[in-house]
Write a protein that holds these residues in place. Structure first.
Motif, PDB file in Angstrom:
ATOM      1  N   ARG A  33       0.865  -1.178   0.000  1.00  0.00           N
ATOM      2  CA  ARG A  33       0.000   0.000   0.000  1.00  0.00           C
ATOM      3  C   ARG A  33       0.902   1.229   0.000  1.00  0.00           C
ATOM      4  N   ARG A  46      -8.488  11.393 -10.279  1.00  0.00           N
ATOM      5  CA  ARG A  46      -7.946  10.261  -9.514  1.00  0.00           C
ATOM      6  C   ARG A  46      -7.315   9.223 -10.431  1.00  0.00           C
ATOM      7  N   ILE A  47      -8.042   8.933 -11.519  1.00  0.00           N
ATOM      8  CA  ILE A  47      -7.530   7.964 -12.485  1.00  0.00           C
ATOM      9  C   ILE A  47      -6.133   8.365 -12.961  1.00  0.00           C
ATOM     10  N   HIS A  50      -3.499   7.973 -10.151  1.00  0.00           N
ATOM     11  CA  HIS A  50      -3.104   6.585  -9.909  1.00  0.00           C
ATOM     12  C   HIS A  50      -2.282   6.034 -11.074  1.00  0.00           C
ATOM     13  N   LYS A  51      -2.628   6.453 -12.278  1.00  0.00           N
ATOM     14  CA  LYS A  51      -1.871   5.991 -13.446  1.00  0.00           C
ATOM     15  C   LYS A  51      -0.420   6.456 -13.379  1.00  0.00           C
ATOM     16  N   TYR A  54       1.199   4.000 -11.118  1.00  0.00           N
ATOM     17  CA  TYR A  54       1.342   2.691 -11.758  1.00  0.00           C
ATOM     18  C   TYR A  54       2.444   2.722 -12.818  1.00  0.00           C
ATOM     19  N   ILE A  61       3.766  -4.412 -12.001  1.00  0.00           N
ATOM     20  CA  ILE A  61       2.440  -4.515 -11.385  1.00  0.00           C
ATOM     21  C   ILE A  61       1.754  -5.750 -11.970  1.00  0.00           C
ATOM     22  N   GLY A  62       1.304  -6.611 -11.098  1.00  0.00           N
ATOM     23  CA  GLY A  62       0.711  -7.862 -11.569  1.00  0.00           C
ATOM     24  C   GLY A  62       1.765  -8.944 -11.750  1.00  0.00           C
ATOM     25  N   SER A  69      -1.876  -1.072  -3.621  1.00  0.00           N
ATOM     26  CA  SER A  69      -3.000  -0.225  -3.278  1.00  0.00           C
ATOM     27  C   SER A  69      -2.471   1.206  -3.171  1.00  0.00           C
ATOM     28  N   ILE A  70      -3.182   2.156  -3.761  1.00  0.00           N
ATOM     29  CA  ILE A  70      -2.664   3.519  -3.868  1.00  0.00           C
ATOM     30  C   ILE A  70      -3.625   4.518  -3.252  1.00  0.00           C
TER      31      ILE A  70
ATOM     32  N   LYS B  24     -11.959 -10.450 -10.770  1.00  0.00           N
ATOM     33  CA  LYS B  24     -11.507 -11.828 -10.638  1.00  0.00           C
ATOM     34  C   LYS B  24     -12.600 -12.595  -9.916  1.00  0.00           C
ATOM     35  N   PHE B  34      -9.749  -7.608  -3.542  1.00  0.00           N
ATOM     36  CA  PHE B  34      -9.980  -6.315  -4.181  1.00  0.00           C
ATOM     37  C   PHE B  34     -11.245  -6.355  -5.043  1.00  0.00           C
ATOM     38  N   ARG B  61      -7.214 -10.441 -19.428  1.00  0.00           N
ATOM     39  CA  ARG B  61      -6.602  -9.369 -18.660  1.00  0.00           C
ATOM     40  C   ARG B  61      -5.621  -8.563 -19.520  1.00  0.00           C
ATOM     41  N   SER B  68      -7.438  -0.222 -21.628  1.00  0.00           N
ATOM     42  CA  SER B  68      -7.661   0.811 -20.613  1.00  0.00           C
ATOM     43  C   SER B  68      -6.385   1.527 -20.196  1.00  0.00           C
ATOM     44  N   TRP B  70      -4.765   0.480 -17.795  1.00  0.00           N
ATOM     45  CA  TRP B  70      -4.835   0.321 -16.339  1.00  0.00           C
ATOM     46  C   TRP B  70      -4.353  -1.085 -16.013  1.00  0.00           C
ATOM     47  N   THR B  72      -4.300  -3.112 -13.264  1.00  0.00           N
ATOM     48  CA  THR B  72      -4.802  -4.040 -12.246  1.00  0.00           C
ATOM     49  C   THR B  72      -6.286  -4.335 -12.414  1.00  0.00           C
ATOM     50  N   LEU B  82     -13.541   4.627 -17.822  1.00  0.00           N
ATOM     51  CA  LEU B  82     -12.911   3.954 -16.699  1.00  0.00           C
ATOM     52  C   LEU B  82     -12.999   4.845 -15.462  1.00  0.00           C
ATOM     53  N   GLY B  84     -12.147   3.544 -12.231  1.00  0.00           N
ATOM     54  CA  GLY B  84     -10.965   3.243 -11.446  1.00  0.00           C
ATOM     55  C   GLY B  84     -10.895   1.797 -11.016  1.00  0.00           C
ATOM     56  N   ASP B  87      -9.173   0.802  -5.180  1.00  0.00           N
ATOM     57  CA  ASP B  87      -8.929   1.922  -4.249  1.00  0.00           C
ATOM     58  C   ASP B  87      -9.860   3.096  -4.546  1.00  0.00           C
ATOM     59  N   ILE B  88      -9.945   3.429  -5.836  1.00  0.00           N
ATOM     60  CA  ILE B  88     -10.775   4.570  -6.232  1.00  0.00           C
ATOM     61  C   ILE B  88     -12.256   4.239  -6.016  1.00  0.00           C
TER      62      ILE B  88
END
Lengths: 80, 130
Positions: A33, A46-47, A50-51, A54, A61-62, A69-70, B24, B34, B61, B68, B70, B72, B82, B84, B87-88
C-alpha cells in the motif's frame, strides 16, 4: 523480492519532492500500500493520479508486485 | 478466439453496459479481496451492473489492460469511462461520489462488504474461448 523501501525510492525518483509512505501489507513482499502526497497530482483526476504511480512500475504490477493499493493526494488537500 | 476478438468482446461489454465491472471471479464468488470489495460496493448501492470474470483466460486481462492502460483488476466502467480500480471505487463509495455518479441514494450503513446477490447475471466469456 521488492521491499517497501525500494518501492518508495522508485516513486520518489519519478515524482521528485513527493511524500511517500509504503507498507508491505502481508509481509510477503507482494501486496503493498502506497500513500503519496505530491503537487504533481494537482489538477489531475484520480484515475490520472493513480496511473502516474502505476507507470512508475510498468510491467512489475501484476508481476513481482502482485498488488499495489494507492492513495494519492496533493499537499493542499487532505483527501482526493 | 483471437486476441482481437477478445478485445472486441471487452469493448462491446463496456459499450453495452452502463455499469461494467471487470473482476476476478464473480459477484457471487469473488476470487480476490480487491474484486470482492469492488462488487461489494456496487451491491451495497443496489445498482444494476454487469460483471465479467477475467480469470478464465490470461489474454482477457492482457487485452483489457491494453484497452484501458490500467494494469490491475478490478476495473469499473461507467458510461464507457474507466472510473478506477478498487482503491478509487472504495474511496468514491465511502465519500458518496459513486452513488452520485450512478444516480442512486447513498445507503446509511457505509460498508463495502461483499454481498452475494449480483444485480445482474455475470457475462460469460468461457464458452467463447475455444
Amino acid at each position: 523480492m521488492p521491499t517497501p523501501a525500494e518501492l518508495q525510492e522508485r516513486i520518489q525518483a519519478a515524482l521528485p519532492g513527493a511524500l511517500v509512505t509504503v507498507d508491505d501489507l502481508t509481509g510477503g513482499g507482494d501486496h503493498f500500500r502506497a500513500e503519496i502526497v505530491s503537487d504533481r497530482f494537482e489538477g489531475l483526476s484520480r484515475i490520472q493520479q493513480h496511473k502516474l504511480v502505476y507507470d512508475v512500475f510498468g510491467g512489475d504490477i501484476g508481476g513481482a508486485i502482485h498488488a499495489l493499493s494507492i492513495k494519492t493526494s496533493t499537499p493542499g488537500a487532505t483527501t482526493q | 478466439m483471437t486476441n482481437d476478438e477478445i478485445r472486441d468482446f471487452l469493448q462491446q461489454a463496456i459499450d453495452e453496459n452502463r455499469v461494467m465491472l471487470f473482476m476476478k471471479g464473480t459477484p457471487n464468488q469473488p476470487q480476490c479481496g480487491f474484486s470482492a470489495r469492488a462488487s461489494g460496493a456496487l451491491n451495497a448501492l443496489g445498482v444494476q451492473y454487469a460483471a465479467l470474470d477475467i480469470l478464465p483466460d490470461p489474454r482477457i486481462r492482457e487485452e483489457l489492460s491494453g484497452l484501458s492502460g490500467w494494469p490491475t483488476i478490478p476495473q469499473l466502467y461507467v458510461d464507457k469511462e474507466l472510473v478506477g480500480g478498487s482503491d478509487i471505487i472504495i474511496e468514491m463509495f465511502e465519500s458518496g461520489e459513486l452513488a452520485g455518479l450512478l444516480g442512486v441514494e447513498q445507503p446509511e450503513e457505509v460498508e463495502a462488504e461483499p454481498q452475494p446477490e449480483p444485480a445482474q447475471r455475470p457475462i460469460g466469456l468461457e464458452n467463447r474461448l475455444d
